[in-house]
Enzyme design. Structure first.
Site, PDB file in Angstrom:
ATOM      1  N   GLN A 110      70.222 -51.506 -78.316  1.00 17.76           N
ATOM      2  CA  GLN A 110      71.438 -51.761 -77.541  1.00 17.76           C
ATOM      3  C   GLN A 110      72.507 -52.404 -78.426  1.00 17.76           C
ATOM      4  OE1 GLN A 110      71.986 -50.805 -74.456  1.00 17.76           O
ATOM      5  NE2 GLN A 110      73.929 -51.834 -74.155  1.00 17.76           N
ATOM      6  N   ASP A 143      70.218 -41.912 -78.859  1.00 17.79           N
ATOM      7  CA  ASP A 143      71.636 -42.287 -78.750  1.00 17.79           C
ATOM      8  C   ASP A 143      72.528 -41.312 -79.525  1.00 17.79           C
ATOM      9  OD1 ASP A 143      72.532 -44.487 -77.261  1.00 17.79           O
ATOM     10  OD2 ASP A 143      71.726 -45.930 -78.698  1.00 17.79           O
ATOM     11  N   LYS A 193      68.596 -48.897 -67.135  1.00 18.05           N
ATOM     12  CA  LYS A 193      67.933 -47.855 -67.938  1.00 18.05           C
ATOM     13  C   LYS A 193      66.442 -47.847 -67.650  1.00 18.05           C
ATOM     14  CE  LYS A 193      70.752 -48.002 -72.012  1.00 18.05           C
ATOM     15  NZ  LYS A 193      70.976 -48.818 -73.177  1.00 18.05           N
TER      16      LYS A 193
HETATM   17  N1  GUN Z   1      76.302 -50.210 -75.766  1.00 20.46           N
HETATM   18  C1  GUN Z   1      77.209 -49.659 -74.939  1.00 20.46           C
HETATM   19  N2  GUN Z   1      76.981 -48.324 -74.788  1.00 20.46           N
HETATM   20  C2  GUN Z   1      75.894 -48.050 -75.534  1.00 20.46           C
HETATM   21  C3  GUN Z   1      75.163 -46.854 -75.770  1.00 20.46           C
HETATM   22  O1  GUN Z   1      75.464 -45.759 -75.276  1.00 20.46           O
HETATM   23  N3  GUN Z   1      74.096 -46.988 -76.600  1.00 20.46           N
HETATM   24  C4  GUN Z   1      73.746 -48.172 -77.160  1.00 20.46           C
HETATM   25  N4  GUN Z   1      72.693 -48.182 -77.968  1.00 20.46           N
HETATM   26  N5  GUN Z   1      74.404 -49.286 -76.962  1.00 20.46           N
HETATM   27  C5  GUN Z   1      75.474 -49.222 -76.150  1.00 20.46           C
END
Ligand code: GUN
Length: 292
Positions: free
Chosen positions: A97, A120, A53
């Site tokens: 996350q 998100d 990311k």
């Molecule tokens: N963990 C796995 N996929 C995601 C996601 O799309 N967003 C977040 N915040 N955590 C994750």
């Protein structure tokens, strides 16, 4: 033989579009979109994901920051960090996350994020906005799936979409998105009766259950479009592992009109959509600032 839907290529195009949008915003306003990720603990898969990311955010011209917190961080400390990020005008998108350690309540944390920075799309307000068709932030993985479906050319209006999996991150928002595209939507899950027969009625089949190879070719209707959200690491012998989806690609590709591979299908779309959401958040913040 099905067309292979190339998510890797589509994600690269989307990231280029986002990078161009970032440049336009910067030229007009001097603002660069800021994305801050908060990661707690040492989960290896999360670490890899967060690194990717950061790398892609910087490549698209974002200001990218990561807060790394120990697994035993008190919930109150995490909430205080979110409060600071909410108050920081240079931060347009905040992502915590998941999964979080057991002593921290996911819902409390997610709902502490300013809904206008919730890139998100997990905040209750954004879930509500999506469910009634208001503009807000949509979770990145289902947003990426919809983009791939639209680019595959599959007719959506009136199509029967079967979504296997009812998670808050994928299944439920995917259902809302497809409903808004005028599909007839069925959400199936582990307790659905005769899942195979139901899947055979799907013009669009979205698999998001985390069960390697659960959906075999004889569950797929001739001419269906198949979107495989599963990312499962399985033992490939000789101490090696390999990534597979929830769909048995080889047999499903014999019947489908189009199908996403794993890897290289839905996976790369998630980060591309996160960047797209963060650019949107920055533009909206700018719009609010110029009105006040
Ligand atoms: N963990 C796995 N996929 C995601 C996601 O799309 N967003 C977040 N915040 N955590 C994750």
């Amino acid at each position: 033989m099905a067309e292979r839907i190339d998510g890797k290529a589509r994600a690269a195009m989307l990231r280029e579009d986002v990078a161009a949008g970032v440049q336009t915003l910067f030229d007009a306003t001097g603002v660069r979109p800021g994305l801050t990720v908060v990661i707690i603990g040492e989960d290896p898969a999360s670490q890899v994901y967060v690194r990717n990311k950061g790398r892609m955010a910087e490549a698209a011209g974002f200001v990218s920051n990561t807060h790394r917190l120990p697994a035993d961080v008190p919930e109150a400390d995490l909430l205080a960090i979110i409060d600071d990020l909410n108050a920081d005008d240079s931060v347009h998108g905040i992502l915590v996350q998941l999964p979080l350690p057991d002593h921290i309540d996911d819902r409390t944390v997610i709902n502490r994020i300013d809904p206008d920075k919730d890139v998100d799309g997990f905040h209750t307000v954004n879930v509500g906005r999506l469910s009634i068709g208001l503009d807000g932030f949509v979770p990145c993985t289902p947003l990426g799936c919809l983009d791939l479906l639209k680019h595959s050319g599959a007719p959506l209006t009136g199509a029967h979409a079967v979504i296997v999996g009812r998670s808050n991150i994928v299944g439920k928002p995917m259902a809302a998105l497809l409903l808004a595209e005028h599909c007839t939507v069925t959400i199936a899950h582990s307790r659905t009766r005769d899942l195979a027969a139901l899947c055979r009625t799907a013009d669009i089949l979205v698999a998001a259950v985390g069960r390697p190879g659960l959906i075999s070719g004889d569950w797929v209707k001739e001419g269906a479009t198949v979107i495989d959200v599963g990312i499962n690491r399985i033992d490939a012998g000789e101490g090696k592992t390999r990534l597979v989806g929830d769909v048995d690609f080889e047999s499903a590709a014999q019947r489908a009109a189009a199908i996403t591979p794993v890897p290289g299908g839905v996976g790369p779309m998630t980060i591309a959509c996160l960047l797209s959401n963060t650019l949107k958040a920055a533009k909206r913040a700018r719009g609010r600032a110029s009105q006040s």
